[in-house]
Design an enzyme around this catalytic site. Structure first.
Site, PDB file in Angstrom:
ATOM      1  N   CYS A   2       1.122  -4.541   5.187  1.00  0.00           N
ATOM      2  CA  CYS A   2      -0.316  -4.923   5.484  1.00  0.00           C
ATOM      3  C   CYS A   2      -0.239  -6.359   5.716  1.00  0.00           C
ATOM      4  CB  CYS A   2      -1.178  -4.708   4.120  1.00  0.00           C
ATOM      5  SG  CYS A   2      -0.961  -3.071   3.336  1.00  0.00           S
ATOM      6  N   ARG A  16      -8.286  -7.286   6.656  1.00  0.00           N
ATOM      7  CA  ARG A  16      -6.962  -7.117   6.485  1.00  0.00           C
ATOM      8  C   ARG A  16      -6.726  -5.942   7.307  1.00  0.00           C
ATOM      9  NH1 ARG A  16      -6.165  -3.857   1.414  1.00  0.00           N
ATOM     10  NH2 ARG A  16      -3.721  -4.155   2.130  1.00  0.00           N
ATOM     11  N   ASN A  79       0.869  -4.522  -0.582  1.00  0.00           N
ATOM     12  CA  ASN A  79       2.207  -4.157  -1.042  1.00  0.00           C
ATOM     13  C   ASN A  79       3.194  -5.360  -1.190  1.00  0.00           C
ATOM     14  OD1 ASN A  79       1.812  -1.545  -1.586  1.00  0.00           O
ATOM     15  ND2 ASN A  79       2.622  -0.845   0.535  1.00  0.00           N
TER      16      ASN A  79
END
Length: 324
Positions: A2, A16, A79
């Site tokens: 991400c 995002r 993550n």
């Protein structure tokens, strides 16, 4: 993986990409002010700031990936595999499970100043949501229109970093992400000057050569550099349309296409969705891999005094406008 970023024109924008090989089934979820929030170790909260964001809703509980609150604070979890670590429950602090971290912050903070105070008494704990949803290994970017911070919970404790860029990807830890920018200080949106050597005639044979060396691969380190360069050099008008369009172009610089990042045999990581939140006005914009049309949900068009969660399905399927 991400990428998250912020952007400021007349209003403040936060959003995002979520890159993964499959979706858990996501919805735009609005948590109204009177929707009761039940925290595993910190009790119940009956009244709080309203929140809007992308979430997987399980058992009427919004597991937010990214969200903003009505006061203009945005937050996203990305993550952080191999580095994230959460603690056991301690006494004398607010013990907040990893999956509760976004609603815990956004429900009661109207600025990063207030976020910092709240973080001073928090312990992010290793309580999973359920057997079906084990602990996600994450770190977080939290922003308002004035500043951004990065929060990383690791084996040696919780770290809070100033984030002057308002950008975050995945690994490595944030200080290393920032340090690697030293390797790219020569990049420029302007055409390069010939500094190669005296008496050697060289010409810029193409536009954009000031950015030679900007990484173009899909690793998290390279995405950090690429979106940081794109963001700090981005320019747009201040209208909503211009600002939102430019924000999607900023994150489009790190878009992941099916087939380019194989995570296992026949499975590919793609940009499942890209979000752009007008945190000033409380509007959640998004598009998806299969639908490039920008869709929007305005939290202020809903009853924010409600006690019920408000959800909208993510619109899929490409929308093509035929002109003839």
């Amino acid at each position: 993986m991400c990428t998250a970023a912020t952007y400021k024109t007349k209003d403040f924008y936060f959003g995002r990409t979520l890159d993964y090989e499959f979706s858990y089934g996501d919805q735009i979820a609005i948590t109204p002010r009177n929707y009761p929030l039940h925290f595993r170790h910190a009790g119940d909260m009956e009244n709080h700031y309203a929140i809007i964001g992308m979430a997987h809703v399980a058992g009427d509980y919004p597991l937010y990936y990214d969200a903003i609150n009505e006061k203009g604070v945005g937050m996203a979890g990305l993550n952080f595999v191999g580095n994230a670590a959460y603690a056991d429950v301690w006494s004398g602090v607010d013990n907040i499970a990893q999956f509760e971290f976004i609603p815990w912050i956004l429900s009661q903070c109207s600025s990063i100043v207030e976020v910092r105070k709240l973080l001073g008494q928090i312990n992010i704990v290793n309580t999973p949501f359920s057997e079906q949803f084990p602990l996600a290994q994450l770190h977080w970017i939290i922003s308002d229109e004035k500043e951004s911070i990065t929060v990383e919970s690791m084996a040696d404790g919780m770290h809070i970093y100033d984030n002057p860029l308002g950008v975050l990807t995945n690994n490595p830890p944030f200080p290393q992400q920032m340090f690697q920018l030293n390797n790219y200080m020569h990049l420029s949106p302007k055409q390069p000057e010939n500094n190669f050597g005296n008496g050697i005639e060289l010409n810029a044979y193409s536009r954009g050569m000031g950015a030679l060396g900007l990484p173009g691969d899909l690793s998290s380190s390279s995405r950090f550099v690429r979106v940081a360069f794109t963001k700090v050099n981005s320019f747009s008008g201040e209208s909503e349309e211009e600002s939102v369009s430019q924000f999607f172009h900023i994150l489009g610089s790190v878009d992941q296409q099916r087939g380019c990042c194989e995570v296992s045999d026949g499975k590919y990581e793609i940009t499942l969705y890209t979000s752009c939140c007008n945190a000033t006005k409380g509007i959640y914009y998004y598009n998806t891999y299969e639908n490039h049309q920008i869709s929007a949900v305005d939290m202020h068009r809903e009853d924010l005094e409600s006690q019920k969660l408000i959800c909208y399905p993510v619109i899929q399927g490409e929308k093509i406008n035929f002109q003839n």
